[in-house]
Design a protein around this motif. Structure first.
Motif, short mmCIF file in Angstrom:
data_model
loop_
_atom_site.label_atom_id
_atom_site.label_comp_id
_atom_site.label_asym_id
_atom_site.label_seq_id
_atom_site.Cartn_x
_atom_site.Cartn_y
_atom_site.Cartn_z
N LYS A 307 49.30 0.20 16.55
CA LYS A 307 48.65 1.14 17.47
C LYS A 307 47.36 1.69 16.85
CE LYS A 307 49.72 4.92 20.63
NZ LYS A 307 50.74 5.91 21.06
N LEU A 308 47.42 2.03 15.56
CA LEU A 308 46.23 2.51 14.86
C LEU A 308 45.16 1.42 14.83
CD1 LEU A 308 44.76 4.59 13.07
CD2 LEU A 308 46.01 3.66 11.12
N LYS A 309 45.60 0.21 14.56
CA LYS A 309 44.68 -0.93 14.51
C LYS A 309 44.02 -1.15 15.87
CE LYS A 309 44.76 -5.81 13.09
NZ LYS A 309 45.66 -6.87 12.56
N ARG A 310 44.82 -1.06 16.93
CA ARG A 310 44.30 -1.28 18.29
C ARG A 310 43.29 -0.20 18.68
NH1 ARG A 310 48.79 -1.41 20.48
NH2 ARG A 310 48.91 0.55 21.65
N TYR A 311 43.59 1.04 18.33
CA TYR A 311 42.67 2.14 18.64
C TYR A 311 41.36 2.01 17.86
CZ TYR A 311 45.46 5.11 21.71
OH TYR A 311 46.13 5.63 22.78
N TYR A 312 41.48 1.55 16.62
CA TYR A 312 40.25 1.38 15.82
C TYR A 312 39.36 0.31 16.44
CZ TYR A 312 37.07 -0.36 12.30
OH TYR A 312 35.94 -0.79 11.66
N PHE A 313 39.92 -0.83 16.82
CA PHE A 313 39.12 -1.89 17.40
C PHE A 313 38.53 -1.50 18.75
CE2 PHE A 313 41.57 -5.05 14.67
CZ PHE A 313 40.52 -5.20 13.79
N PHE A 314 39.28 -0.71 19.51
CA PHE A 314 38.75 -0.23 20.78
C PHE A 314 37.57 0.71 20.56
CE2 PHE A 314 38.72 3.19 23.97
CZ PHE A 314 38.31 2.45 25.07
N SER A 315 37.72 1.63 19.62
CA SER A 315 36.63 2.56 19.34
C SER A 315 35.42 1.84 18.74
CB SER A 315 37.09 3.67 18.39
OG SER A 315 37.50 3.15 17.15
N TYR A 316 35.67 0.76 17.98
CA TYR A 316 34.57 -0.03 17.43
C TYR A 316 33.81 -0.73 18.56
CZ TYR A 316 31.97 -3.38 14.60
OH TYR A 316 30.97 -4.12 14.02
N LYS A 317 34.55 -1.26 19.53
CA LYS A 317 33.91 -1.87 20.69
C LYS A 317 33.05 -0.84 21.43
CE LYS A 317 35.98 -4.78 23.58
NZ LYS A 317 36.85 -5.34 24.66
N THR A 369 34.32 3.51 11.77
CA THR A 369 34.78 3.13 10.43
C THR A 369 34.80 4.34 9.51
OG1 THR A 369 33.92 0.88 10.71
CG2 THR A 369 34.30 1.63 8.45
N LEU A 370 33.75 5.15 9.57
CA LEU A 370 33.71 6.35 8.74
C LEU A 370 34.82 7.32 9.15
CD1 LEU A 370 29.88 7.05 8.49
CD2 LEU A 370 31.30 5.50 7.16
N CYS A 371 35.02 7.49 10.45
CA CYS A 371 36.10 8.37 10.94
C CYS A 371 37.46 7.88 10.43
CB CYS A 371 36.10 8.41 12.47
SG CYS A 371 34.66 9.21 13.19
N CYS A 490 31.84 -1.39 32.26
CA CYS A 490 33.22 -1.21 32.74
C CYS A 490 33.76 -2.51 33.33
CB CYS A 490 33.29 -0.11 33.78
SG CYS A 490 33.20 1.55 33.08
N VAL A 491 32.89 -3.27 34.00
CA VAL A 491 33.31 -4.52 34.63
C VAL A 491 33.32 -5.68 33.64
CG1 VAL A 491 32.76 -6.22 36.42
CG2 VAL A 491 32.51 -3.78 36.89
N CYS A 492 32.25 -5.80 32.85
CA CYS A 492 32.07 -6.97 31.98
C CYS A 492 32.52 -6.73 30.54
CB CYS A 492 30.61 -7.40 31.98
SG CYS A 492 29.95 -7.80 33.60
N GLY A 493 32.65 -5.46 30.15
CA GLY A 493 32.96 -5.18 28.74
C GLY A 493 34.40 -4.81 28.48
N PHE A 494 34.93 -3.88 29.24
CA PHE A 494 36.30 -3.39 29.01
C PHE A 494 37.30 -4.14 29.89
CE2 PHE A 494 33.85 0.60 28.04
CZ PHE A 494 34.06 0.55 26.67
N ASN A 495 38.47 -4.42 29.32
CA ASN A 495 39.53 -5.02 30.13
C ASN A 495 40.32 -3.92 30.83
OD1 ASN A 495 41.46 -3.98 28.25
ND2 ASN A 495 41.13 -5.78 26.94
N LYS A 496 41.32 -4.32 31.62
CA LYS A 496 42.08 -3.36 32.42
C LYS A 496 42.77 -2.32 31.55
CE LYS A 496 45.61 -3.10 36.03
NZ LYS A 496 46.54 -3.88 36.88
N CYS A 497 43.35 -2.75 30.43
CA CYS A 497 44.05 -1.84 29.54
C CYS A 497 43.09 -0.83 28.92
CB CYS A 497 44.76 -2.65 28.45
SG CYS A 497 45.66 -1.64 27.25
N GLU A 498 41.89 -1.30 28.54
CA GLU A 498 40.90 -0.42 27.93
C GLU A 498 40.34 0.57 28.95
OE1 GLU A 498 39.32 -3.51 24.47
OE2 GLU A 498 38.40 -3.47 26.45
N ARG A 499 40.16 0.12 30.17
CA ARG A 499 39.69 1.06 31.20
C ARG A 499 40.73 2.15 31.45
NH1 ARG A 499 37.43 -3.76 33.53
NH2 ARG A 499 39.34 -4.14 34.73
N SER A 500 41.98 1.78 31.38
CA SER A 500 43.06 2.76 31.54
C SER A 500 43.05 3.76 30.38
CB SER A 500 44.41 2.04 31.62
OG SER A 500 45.46 2.97 31.68
N MET A 501 42.79 3.25 29.17
CA MET A 501 42.74 4.11 28.00
C MET A 501 41.59 5.12 28.11
SD MET A 501 42.34 2.96 23.99
CE MET A 501 43.59 1.70 24.18
#
Length: 514
Positions: A307-317, A369-371, A490-501
């Protein structure tokens, strides 16, 4: 219905975020309005002196020693335990420490005042410059103890008060400076205005901190070796990062002045002012990631925490998208904006700004990354890489400024920033989440940079014929660009799960706005 403690904290956090954005917007507008007025009144050379005074005063920020962050850490911890006596003990330690540092700062100010004329012996206005510097440094020394109370306000999660105080003093400072300039005010006059409001800002912070915290008891017994060791031990780790940041951000005027003269500081200051506004904006949006990462780490550790890994990659995106858009739009609008803001004679700042923005981009995308590093107590790794960043930047800039002048300086800054931010600092996180650097950049960096870059390129070609040195046009291009980019990403960058997040993330804000 009585609010729960978590709801109250949530309200405070949202207020703080809103007030921070307000403060940033107000400070940005004030800075943009007042800068051309000051430059026109003082001229390039004396404005260079003004920048140099700010740089030297900034170096005195070393004297904080990371103590304000330690105040926030230990006072908030004590308040969380419901132990106000312990909180007062930490405040006693901090006040004693800042009082000593204020005295040290006072003597250093006098020393700098006496030494500056030796370096300006050939200048006709050497006495004026040294006196203006003394006024600024004495004001800093007088306001230094207020940093203890700044930490107290932050410990009570009252960032909103701090931000609003800064807005108030900045508005009055700008208004007073405008009056002084209208009456042909000198460098000394401007220094006096800045000094008065520096002290006033500190006075307001002290007053509000005492009101929020309530009466506190100074305890001499708290000044024991054990407490001092704990307090300064925590402060030292944040001090290392603070000192390298100050060196990195405040050293360039010291490099420019001996080689290119004081007048050369003005175009560099224009470019740097715009880059710092960009950094402040993105920091305001992304730096709140640290507590989220800390909570996730507390729930499941670091290694193997998907979960931590997933949140980091989402925030990096998210940071990559934000970085491409912010830097891309700034590059598009820099020339017409500077021409309208400062005048056509300062368009020589545009190429400097463009080169600086390349390095700024790599800084912006690595904010998560710094956070992450600070959230999981890996700040020592950041301190090491930041030290490398600072030293390498100063050396390369000193080498390049002679043959290539300001463009060489900007190039040196960007090259080192790219190397450190793109290759070194991610290693601190990737070692914890078991991922190789090459895979990180191929799978995460490149796609997240390419997708928003397509929009920026297309938007530039559609709007370039409309771009003019006109505030209304610049604002509208920026506004429509922001709206279209949001829809596109929102359409081309984030997937459905990320838009929900993202939707879950903004729901609390929507609730408090009702």
């Amino acid at each position: 219905m009585v609010e729960s403690s978590s709801q109250k904290v949530g309200i405070k956090i949202f207020r703080g975020a809103a007030a921070t954005v307000l403060s940033l917007v107000a400070t940005t507008i004030i800075g943009l309005v007042i800068m051309p007025i000051v430059v026109n009144q003082l001229g390039d050379r004396l404005y260079g002196v003004w920048v140099l005074i700010g740089t030297i005063t900034g170096y005195f920020g070393f004297l904080d020693l990371g103590l304000s962050k330690a105040v926030m850490r230990f006072v908030s911890q004590s308040l969380g335990k419901g132990d106000k006596v312990a909180a007062d003990d930490w405040i006693s330690i901090a006040l004693a420490s800042f009082a000593i540092l204020a005295i040290v700062s006072l003597f250093l100010s006098i020393g700098v005042w006496l030494l500056v004329p030796c370096f300006l012996s050939g200048a006709e206005d050497a006495k004026v410059i040294s006196l203006a510097l003394l006024i600024a440094l004495l004001a800093f020394s007088a306001a230094l103890p207020a940093r203890c109370f700044l930490g107290i306000l932050e410990a009570h999660v009252r960032k909103d008060i701090v931000s609003l105080i800064h807005v108030l003093t900045n508005i009055f400072r700008a208004g007073t400076m405008f009056v002084v300039i209208s009456y042909k005010g000198s460098l000394i006059g401007l220094a006096m205005v800045a000094a008065i409001y520096t002290v006033f800002d500190g006075f307001l912070i002290i007053c509000f901190a005492r009101r929020v915290h309530g009466p506190f008891r100074l305890n001499k017994a708290a000044l024991n070796i054990e407490n001092l060791k704990v307090f300064f031990g925590y402060a030292s780790s944040s001090f290392v990062t603070q000192i390298t940041d100050i060196i990195r951000y405040k050293s360039y005027p010291m490099i420019i002045t001996p080689f290119l003269g004081l007048a050369a500081l003005t175009p560099f200051a224009i470019a740097e002012r715009l880059t710092q506004m960009l950094i402040s904006l993105c920091n305001g949006i992304l730096l709140n990631l640290s507590p989220v990462f800390s909570q996730l780490e507390g729930a499941g550790g670091v290694e193997g925490n998907e979960k931590l890994k997933r949140y980091y990659f989402f925030s990096y995106k998210f940071s990559c998208y934000l970085g491409v858009f912010a830097v891309g739009m700034t590059m598009m609008l820099a020339s017409p904006f500077i021409e309208r803001w400062m005048g056509a004679k300062y368009l020589n700042a545009v190429p400097i700004l463009h080169v600086l923005l390349i390095g700024i981009f790599f800084s912006l995308i690595q904010i998560p990354t710094l956070c992450f590093l600070f959230a999981v107590s890996r700040q020592k790794f950041y301190a090491i890489t930041n030290t490398i960043h600072s030293v390498a930047s100063i050396i390369l800039c000193a080498i390049l400024v002679i043959p290539f002048e300001l463009l060489g300086l900007a190039f040196g800054i960007s090259v080192v920033t790219f190397f450190v931010k793109f290759f070194l600092q991610p290693i601190g996180v990737l070692g914890l989440i078991d991922m190789k650097l090459i895979n990180y950049h191929i799978k995460k960096s490149l796609p997240n940079i390419i997708i928003p870059s397509i929009f920026i390129i297309l938007y530039y070609f559609f709007t370039k014929k409309y771009i003019q040195p006109n505030y209304s046009i610049i604002f509208l291009i920026g506004l429509f660009g922001s709206l279209f980019f949001t829809l596109y990403i929102c359409v081309c960058g984030f997937n459905k799960c990320e838009r929900s997040m993202l939707l879950r993330a903004i729901k609390p804000a929507l609730f408090f706005l009702k």
